[in-house]
Design a protein around this motif. Structure first.
Motif, short mmCIF file in Angstrom:
data_model
loop_
_atom_site.label_atom_id
_atom_site.label_comp_id
_atom_site.label_asym_id
_atom_site.label_seq_id
_atom_site.Cartn_x
_atom_site.Cartn_y
_atom_site.Cartn_z
N VAL A 1 0.97 -1.13 0.02
CA VAL A 1 0.04 -0.05 0.00
C VAL A 1 0.96 1.19 0.06
CG1 VAL A 1 -1.84 1.27 1.37
CG2 VAL A 1 -1.69 -1.08 1.24
N PHE A 2 0.57 1.95 -0.89
CA PHE A 2 1.39 3.58 -0.98
C PHE A 2 0.13 4.39 -0.14
CE2 PHE A 2 4.24 2.37 -4.65
CZ PHE A 2 4.78 1.33 -3.86
N VAL A 3 0.73 5.20 0.54
CA VAL A 3 -0.33 6.53 1.03
C VAL A 3 0.19 7.67 0.27
CG1 VAL A 3 -1.02 7.83 2.91
CG2 VAL A 3 -0.96 5.42 3.02
N ARG B 1 -1.22 -0.82 -3.94
CA ARG B 1 -2.43 -0.18 -4.06
C ARG B 1 -2.27 0.96 -3.43
NH1 ARG B 1 -6.56 0.58 -0.02
NH2 ARG B 1 -5.29 -0.67 1.49
N LEU B 2 -3.14 2.18 -4.26
CA LEU B 2 -2.73 3.50 -3.78
C LEU B 2 -3.96 3.98 -2.74
CD1 LEU B 2 -2.07 5.81 -6.70
CD2 LEU B 2 -0.45 5.12 -4.99
N LEU B 3 -3.61 4.71 -1.65
CA LEU B 3 -4.57 5.30 -0.78
C LEU B 3 -4.49 6.82 -0.78
CD1 LEU B 3 -7.14 4.97 0.98
CD2 LEU B 3 -5.38 4.77 2.87
N ILE B 4 -5.43 7.65 -1.59
CA ILE B 4 -5.21 9.06 -1.63
C ILE B 4 -5.92 9.52 -0.53
CG2 ILE B 4 -5.30 10.84 -3.09
CD1 ILE B 4 -5.38 9.01 -5.64
N VAL B 5 -5.20 10.35 0.38
CA VAL B 5 -5.71 11.10 1.56
C VAL B 5 -5.82 12.51 1.53
CG1 VAL B 5 -5.68 11.08 4.16
CG2 VAL B 5 -5.17 9.15 2.82
N HIS B 6 -6.91 13.17 1.65
CA HIS B 6 -7.12 14.46 1.43
C HIS B 6 -7.56 14.84 3.19
CE1 HIS B 6 -7.87 18.55 0.47
NE2 HIS B 6 -9.21 18.45 0.88
N ALA C 1 -0.71 5.68 7.45
CA ALA C 1 0.20 4.53 7.01
C ALA C 1 0.49 3.64 7.96
CB ALA C 1 1.71 5.55 6.78
N LYS C 2 0.42 4.01 9.07
CA LYS C 2 0.65 2.74 10.21
C LYS C 2 -0.44 1.68 10.27
CE LYS C 2 3.48 5.20 13.61
NZ LYS C 2 3.16 6.03 14.94
N GLU C 3 -1.63 2.47 10.05
CA GLU C 3 -2.80 1.56 10.10
C GLU C 3 -2.89 0.67 8.57
OE1 GLU C 3 -6.86 3.30 9.76
OE2 GLU C 3 -6.19 4.16 11.49
N GLN C 4 -2.41 1.19 7.66
CA GLN C 4 -2.41 0.30 6.49
C GLN C 4 -1.21 -0.39 6.28
OE1 GLN C 4 -5.25 0.44 4.19
NE2 GLN C 4 -6.34 1.82 5.51
N MET D 1 5.16 3.00 1.12
CA MET D 1 5.74 4.41 1.00
C MET D 1 4.69 5.33 1.31
SD MET D 1 7.64 3.83 -2.46
CE MET D 1 8.53 4.99 -2.58
N ILE D 2 5.14 6.59 1.37
CA ILE D 2 4.22 7.82 1.79
C ILE D 2 4.69 8.78 0.60
CG2 ILE D 2 3.31 9.75 3.05
CD1 ILE D 2 4.13 8.00 5.75
#
Lengths: 126, 539
Positions: free
Chosen positions: A5-7, A31-36, A101-104, A108-109
Motif C-alpha cells: 500500500v502506498f499512501v 494499491r494507492l490510498l489517496i488521502v485528503h 500509513a501505520k494503520e495500512q 511508502m508515503i
C-alpha cells in the motif's frame, strides 16, 4: 504476499505527486490510498452561529471535498490503471498521514508541494 | 409560532414612544432622559422580582436559586465533585470518538458558552457585590458558584437531550425545547408549552438587560474612566459609546460580518487568561495581605463586618452576583451546549459544570480578592468594620467609585497601566457577551414569533437599540433591570428542572455504570491527536 500500500497525501492542487505515485504503484503492483485532510482542531474557537451550524457545514465540506477533490483524482488514477482508494479526513495533516500509513502497513508515503517557490524537501503537505 | 407578526409593531411602537418622550425632555441630557423613561417602565418588574419574603429581607428569587442549587447538589450526589476529573478528561478529548472529528467538540462548546458567560459580571458585577455586601459576599459567591455547578449540569444535559435536529443538520436547543418536549413526555403538554413561552419572553428580556444593557453600560463606564472620568468628552454621553457598539453589533448580527465575531471569539479567551494573570500579579504584589484579606472574607461572610443587612446582606449579594455572572439555573448556556455532537447528552452536562467553576470560583474570586486586598473599600481599623455610606447604600469606596471603575482602581494600585488593559478586556468581554446573548434572545424570539428573516431582523434591530439605551443609563437602574430579567428566566427554568431532574438522574446513572464497567473507555491514543474522521471513496 499481501499487496503493498502506498499512501498519497493530496492537498487538492498537486496532481504531479499523484501521477508520480500512480507510476510507482503500477510498477510495484501496489494499491494507492489517496488521502485528503481537512485541517481541523477540536481546540479551535467557534462563534455561537458556527457552533450550531457546524454539523451542516461539516456535511457540506465532506461532500465538496469528495466531489471536487477526491473523485476527479481517483478517476484519473484508475483510468491510468492503478488500484486506488481515497479518503477525506479531519484533523492535523502530518499526524493523520502518519497514522494512516501505520494503520495500512503502507510501505511508502508520497507528499507533494503546492508552490514551485518552495525550497522545502517535502513541501506544504509535509 | 406563538404571536403573529401583527404584534411585533407594538414593541417597535413602544420604542418610538420612548424616543418621543426623550425628545420632550430637551432640558435634560439625552442620557438622563433615557434613564428616566426606561427606569419608569422597568421599575414595577424589578420590584416584583426582588420583593422580599414576607417578614424577612431576603428576596424570594435569591432563595429560589439557592434552594435549587442545593437540591440539585444533593439529588445528584455532589456530582460537581465526583465528576470534576471526568469533566476535564471530556474537555481534553480523551473520550471523543474518532469518527466525530470535524464536529463540535466538548472544548469548543465549553469555550463558546464561556465567552457568553464571562462578561462584565466578572469585573463590574463583583465590584458591586463587594461594595454592597462587603468582602463576605465573596465567600457566598464562591459557595453559589460551587453549588451552581449542579444546576448547570442539569440544564445542559437536558439541552442536548431535548434539542431539535433539523434535516439540514443544524440544531436548536435550550430550555424552550426541554420545557415543551420534556414536560410533554411527563403528560404535562400544556404547562410545558406555557412555561416554554414564558421562558422565551423572559429570555428576550434577559438578552436585552443582562446580556446587553449591563454590558454596554459598564464598557462605557470603563472607557470614560480611563479617558478622564468626569472630564472625559464621553462623560454623560453614553449614547455615543452605545451607538458605536450598536453599529458593530449590527454589522455582526444583521450584516453577517462574522469576521468581527470570529476575532472576538479568538481573543476573549486570551483576555480572560490575561485578566486572571494580572490579578495574580496584583495579589503577588500585596502577598503579605493575603491572609488578612481571606480573614476579612470569612469574617464578613458570617458577621457582615459593618455592612447593612449583616450576614444576610452579604449572602444576598454573593448569590445574586454569582447567579448573574455564571447564569447557573438561568438556562441560557444550554442553548450553546446543545450544539455539541454526542450520543450521550450527559457528557455535555459534565462539561458544562466546569463553567461556573471557571467563571465564578476562579475569575470572580480573583476580582473580589484584588478589590479587598488593595484596600479600595474603606476600612476603619479602630472598629474593625467597613465604613458604611448609607446615602449610597454601600461600603464607602475610594473616590466614591463602584462597578467597573472600582475594579479598575483596585488593579491600578498594583499595576498603574492596568486600567487601560482592563478597558480593552472589558470592551471585548462586553462585546462577546452581547453577541452571544443576541443569539440566545433571537432564538427565544423566533420560538415565540416563528422563524423567518424579517422576524430575526426585527429582534436584532430592537437589540441594537438597547445597546445604546444600556450605555446611556445609570448603573443602578441598569443593574436592577438586568438582574431582574435574568432571574425571571431562572424562575421558569428551575421549575422545569425540578420536574425533569429524574430524567437527568437516569442518564447519569446509566453513563456512570457503563464508565465504571469499562464499557465507556478513553479513545485517545487510538488515533492521531484524537481528531480523526473519514469519508472515503473505495474501489
Amino acid at each position: 504476499m499481501a499487496q503493498e500500500v502506498f499512501v498519497v497525501a493530496y492537498d487538492g492542487t498537486d496532481w504531479n505527486v499523484v501521477d508520480f505515485a500512480v507510476n510507482r504503484a503500477m510498477k510495484e503492483d501496489a494499491r494507492l490510498l489517496i488521502v485528503h485532510v481537512l485541517e481541523w482542531s477540536p481546540y479551535s474557537f467557534l462563534t455561537i452561529e458556527e457552533l450550531v451550524e457546524r454539523h451542516k457545514t461539516r456535511q457540506q465540506e465532506l461532500a465538496r471535498a469528495n466531489e471536487t477533490i477526491l473523485k476527479p483524482i481517483l478517476e484519473n488514477a484508475r483510468q491510468a490503471g492503478a488500484t486506488a482508494d481515497g479518503e477525506v479526513r479531519y484533523g492535523h495533516v502530518v499526524d493523520l498521514i502518519c497514522s494512516e500509513a501505520k494503520e495500512q502497513n503502507a510501505t511508502m508515503i508520497f507528499v507533494g508541494r503546492s508552490s514551485s517557490h518552495s525550497t522545502r524537501m517535502f513541501g506544504s503537505a509535509a | 409560532m406563538i404571536f403573529d407578526r401583527k404584534t411585533q409593531p407594538i414593541v417597535l411602537g413602544a420604542l418610538g414612544l420612548f424616543f418621543a418622550s426623550s425628545g420632550n425632555a430637551r432640558a435634560q441630557s439625552l442620557d438622563e432622559s433615557i434613564n428616566e423613561v426606561i427606569g419608569a417602565i422597568t421599575t414595577p418588574f424589578v420590584k416584583f422580582i426582588f420583593s422580599p419574603l414576607p417578614g424577612t429581607d431576603i428576596p424570594w428569587i435569591v432563595l429560589w436559586l439557592v434552594v435549587a442549587a442545593t437540591v440539585f447538589t444533593f439529588y445528584f450526589g455532589f456530582i460537581q465533585v465526583r465528576a470534576f476529573r471526568h469533566s476535564i478528561d471530556l474537555v481534553k478529548g480523551d473520550y471523543s470518538r474518532p469518527e466525530d472529528a470535524g464536529e463540535v467538540s466538548h472544548f469548543q462548546a465549553l469555550a463558546t458558552a464561556l465567552s457568553g458567560t464571562v462578561g462584565l459580571g466578572n469585573i463590574a458585577g463583583v465590584a458591586v457585590a463587594v461594595s454592597i455586601g462587603g468582602p463576605g459576599a465573596t465567600f457566598w459567591m464562591i459557595v453559589a458558584g460551587l453549588m451552581g455547578m449542579a444546576s448547570k449540569f442539569t440544564e445542559c444535559t437536558l439541552g442536548v437531550k431535548y434539542r431539535n435536529e433539523y434535516p439540514d443538520g443544524s440544531v436548536s436547543g435550550g430550555p424552550m425545547y426541554y420545557l415543551s418536549k420534556g414536560l410533554a413526555e411527563k403528560g404535562l403538554r400544556l404547562p410545558g408549552r406555557v412555561m416554554a413561552v414564558l421562558f422565551s419572553v423572559f429570555c428576550v428580556m434577559g438578552a436585552l438587560g443582562g446580556g446587553n444593557m449591563f454590558q454596554a453600560n459598564q464598557a462605557h463606564a470603563q472607557i470614560v474612566n480611563i479617558s478622564g472620568g468626569a472630564d472625559s468628552f464621553l462623560y454623560d454621553k453614553g449614547w455615543i459609546t452605545g451607538l458605536v457598539m450598536a453599529s458593530l453589533v449590527f454589522l455582526v448580527i444583521v450584516g453577517g460580518i462574522r469576521s468581527i465575531a470570529r476575532f472576538t471569539e479568538k481573543i476573549v479567551p486570551f483576555m480572560a487568561v490575561l485578566y486572571v494573570g494580572a490579578a495574580l500579579v496584583v495579589l503577588a504584589i500585596f502577598y503579605d495581605k493575603i491572609p488578612w484579606a481571606l480573614g476579612q472574607i470569612f469574617a464578613g461572610a458570617f458577621t457582615g463586618l459593618g455592612i447593612a443587612g449583616g450576614i444576610v446582606g452579604a449572602l444576598i449579594q454573593g448569590f445574586r452576583r454569582a447567579a448573574f455572572s455564571n447564569e447557573a439555573g438561568v438556562g441560557s448556556a444550554s442553548i450553546a451546549h446543545a450544539a455539541v455532537r454526542t450520543n450521550e447528552p450527559i457528557t455535555e452536562g459534565f462539561v458544562s459544570l466546569l463553567e461556573p467553576f471557571i467563571d465564578t470560583v476562579v475569575i470572580c474570586t480573583m476580582t473580589a480578592l484584588v478589590i479587598v486586598i488593595t484596600g479600595v473599600l474603606q476600612f476603619d481599623p479602630q472598629t474593625g468594620l467597613y465604613v458604611w455610606n448609607s446615602e449610597a447604600g454601600r461600603v464607602a469606596t475610594e473616590g466614591g467609585l463602584t462597578g467597573v471603575a472600582l475594579t479598575s482602581a483596585a488593579f491600578g494600585k498594583g499595576v498603574s497601566w492596568f486600567p487601560y488593559v482592563l478597558a480593552v478586556a472589558a470592551t471585548l468581554f462586553a462585546f462577546s457577551t452581547i453577541i452571544s446573548w443576541s443569539y440566545y434572545g433571537m432564538k427565544a424570539w423566533t420560538y415565540l414569533f416563528g422563524e423567518g428573516r424579517r422576524r430575526e431582523l426585527t429582534f436584532n434591530t430592537i437589540f441594537c437599540v438597547f445597546v445604546v439605551i444600556g450605555a446611556a443609563m445609570n448603573l443602578g437602574a441598569v443593574i436592577d433591570f438586568a438582574d431582574a430579567a435574568i432571574f425571571a428566566m431562572a424562575l421558569v427554568n428551575i421549575a422545569g428542572l425540578y420536574i425533569l431532574m429524574p430524567v437527568v438522574k437516569k442518564e447519569m446513572k446509566s453513563y456512570l455504570d457503563r464508565l465504571k464497567s469499562g464499557e465507556i473507555r478513553k479513545t485517545r491514543g487510538n488515533d492521531a491527536g484524537g481528531a480523526d474522521a473519514r469519508s472515503g471513496l473505495r474501489a
